[in-house]
Design an enzyme around this catalytic site. Structure first.
Site, PDB file in Angstrom:
ATOM      1  N   ARG A 121       0.845  -1.200   0.000  1.00 37.42           N
ATOM      2  CA  ARG A 121       0.000   0.000   0.000  1.00 37.42           C
ATOM      3  C   ARG A 121       0.877   1.245   0.000  1.00 37.42           C
ATOM      4  NH1 ARG A 121      -3.200   0.521   4.600  1.00 37.42           N
ATOM      5  NH2 ARG A 121      -4.610   1.843   3.445  1.00 37.42           N
ATOM      6  N   LYS A 186       3.163  -6.931  12.269  1.00 37.51           N
ATOM      7  CA  LYS A 186       2.395  -7.205  11.039  1.00 37.51           C
ATOM      8  C   LYS A 186       2.810  -8.541  10.418  1.00 37.51           C
ATOM      9  CE  LYS A 186       1.380  -5.053   6.564  1.00 37.51           C
ATOM     10  NZ  LYS A 186       1.208  -3.766   5.883  1.00 37.51           N
ATOM     11  N   ARG A 319      -1.664   5.755  13.553  1.00 37.17           N
ATOM     12  CA  ARG A 319      -0.681   5.009  14.339  1.00 37.17           C
ATOM     13  C   ARG A 319      -0.955   5.277  15.828  1.00 37.17           C
ATOM     14  NH1 ARG A 319       2.638   9.005  16.080  1.00 37.17           N
ATOM     15  NH2 ARG A 319       2.749  10.780  14.699  1.00 37.17           N
TER      16      ARG A 319
HETATM   17  C1  BTN Z   1       0.525  -3.780   2.342  1.00 38.20           C
HETATM   18  O1  BTN Z   1       1.279  -2.844   2.064  1.00 38.20           O
HETATM   19  O2  BTN Z   1       0.243  -4.054   3.503  1.00 38.20           O
HETATM   20  C2  BTN Z   1      -0.087  -4.616   1.243  1.00 38.20           C
HETATM   21  C3  BTN Z   1       0.856  -5.697   0.796  1.00 38.20           C
HETATM   22  C4  BTN Z   1       0.288  -6.565  -0.308  1.00 38.20           C
HETATM   23  C5  BTN Z   1       1.310  -7.533  -0.857  1.00 38.20           C
HETATM   24  C6  BTN Z   1       0.699  -8.518  -1.791  1.00 38.20           C
HETATM   25  S1  BTN Z   1       1.777  -9.872  -2.169  1.00 38.20           S
HETATM   26  C7  BTN Z   1       0.676 -10.424  -3.385  1.00 38.20           C
HETATM   27  C8  BTN Z   1       0.179  -9.185  -4.102  1.00 38.20           C
HETATM   28  N1  BTN Z   1       1.109  -8.800  -5.144  1.00 38.20           N
HETATM   29  C9  BTN Z   1       1.656  -7.613  -4.925  1.00 38.20           C
HETATM   30  O3  BTN Z   1       2.482  -7.045  -5.669  1.00 38.20           O
HETATM   31  N2  BTN Z   1       1.202  -7.113  -3.765  1.00 38.20           N
HETATM   32  C10 BTN Z   1       0.242  -8.000  -3.141  1.00 38.20           C
END
Ligand code: BTN
Length: 322
Positions: A121, A186, A319
């Site tokens: 994100r 996390k 946060r």
């Molecule tokens: C976050 O930032 O918390 C979200 C992370 C999401 C990662 C997943 S891994 C599978 C899918 N492919 C990606 O490039 N991102 C999501």
């Protein structure tokens, strides 16, 4: 991974001679040696025992499409089109490409052993080392407007939390809007990306889920993180089982969300809220106050004096005040 079939043979942890491996894979002993070297370069520990052969010292947990499909109920098995890749830039990007190319009515699901450009994100990268974690994306289609995306994002958090609980993980928490926490760190993140409007009122999204499974070392991650291996070390984690659980839970939740909306998810989200009762500050703006859960549209509520202030997903991040 070229050495995938070889690792499958070595996975029992016993000593295998170069000759027997070569015969089973119908390749030369030199080719076996090259694959062993390549696997070792990728961080897999293999012992070479003079005159006897090779023994795998690292536990490998290979992704297997058949095993993942076997872990699903029959209706879900036929509802999806599952692709398991050795390597990809991003499973989310792969779903976008596949949807453009294929006219299938099945739900596209892509899982990769590693991502070279995994995205998180807010434009952050998502660390995606080979063989360690779960990188899974699903292409979902909804009737409605883009406004349903905020609710969907929280629904997916509940679905992943419930999948983990189903796998025996205790005290799974949700950090608004949809980070999955275990033991204060996390464990899993979700990226919901809009692919566009298929036709008037039909919205296509890609839901990408990253879950740390075996990872015990990640120098580049800039926040407190956990993995299933760290949080529950006594358990032997299997990515195929986890993938089947996550797919099952997400498909179930998406059906429920489509039929009934966000309502039935509010309490399920709230009961896992790690911000509840905590003093919070928004990372942008002046906002601060006590975490008060979510409203029936999935906005986060902060109690500031006698007033409840709404925070919309995507606007700001929250946060705990230090
Ligand atoms: C976050 O930032 O918390 C979200 C992370 C999401 C990662 C997943 S891994 C599978 C899918 N492919 C990606 O490039 N991102 C999501």
């Amino acid at each position: 991974m070229k050495s995938r079939a070889l690792l499958g043979l070595l996975a029992d942890g016993k000593i295998h001679s170069g000759e027997s491996l070569a015969a089973k894979l119908s390749i030369s002993r030199t080719a076996i040696w090259k694959q062993i070297r390549r696997a070792m370069d990728e961080g897999i520990r293999i012992e070479t025992i003079r005159g006897k052969g090779y023994r795998l010292l690292t536990e490998v947990d290979l992704l297997d499409q058949h095993q993942i499909l076997q872990g699903l109920g029959v209706p879900h098995r036929s509802a999806i089109e599952l692709t398991v890749l050795d390597e990809v830039d991003s499973t989310n990007a792969e779903i976008v490409r596949r949807r453009r190319e294929s006219g299938t009515t099945q739900i596209p699901v892509c899982i990769a052993d590693c991502q070279t450009a995994g995205r998180g994100r807010r434009g952050r990268p998502w660390q995606s080392p080979r063989g360690q974690n779960l990188y899974l994306s699903m292409g979902l289609t909804f009737r409605g407007s883009f406004a349903m995306l905020d609710g969907l994002s929280l629904v997916l958090g509940v679905a992943v939390a419930e999948a983990l609980e189903h796998q025996g993980v205790a005290e799974v928490g949700l950090k608004w809007p949809n980070d999955i926490f275990v033991g204060g760190s996390k464990l899993s993140g979700i990226l919901v990306e809009l692919q566009g409007e298929l036709e008037e009122g039909v919205v296509q999204v890609v839901a990408g889920i990253g879950m740390n499974v075996h990872m015990t070392d990640a120098a580049e991650v800039d926040q407190a993180w956990s993995s299933l291996a760290r949080a529950v070390p006594e358990r032997r984690w299997c990515r195929n089982d986890l993938a089947a659980s996550v797919i099952t839970s997400v498909l179930g939740a998406v059906d429920e969300f489509t039929e009934k909306g966000f309502g039935t998810f509010r309490e399920r989200w709230q009961s896992r809220d790690i911000f509840s009762g905590k003093e919070l500050a928004a990372t942008q703006g002046e906002l601060s106050g006590t975490g008060h859960g979510i409203d029936d549209a999935g906005n986060y509520l902060i109690a500031d004096g006698g007033e409840l202030v709404k925070v919309r997903a995507g606007e700001i991040s929250l946060r705990v005040q230090s």
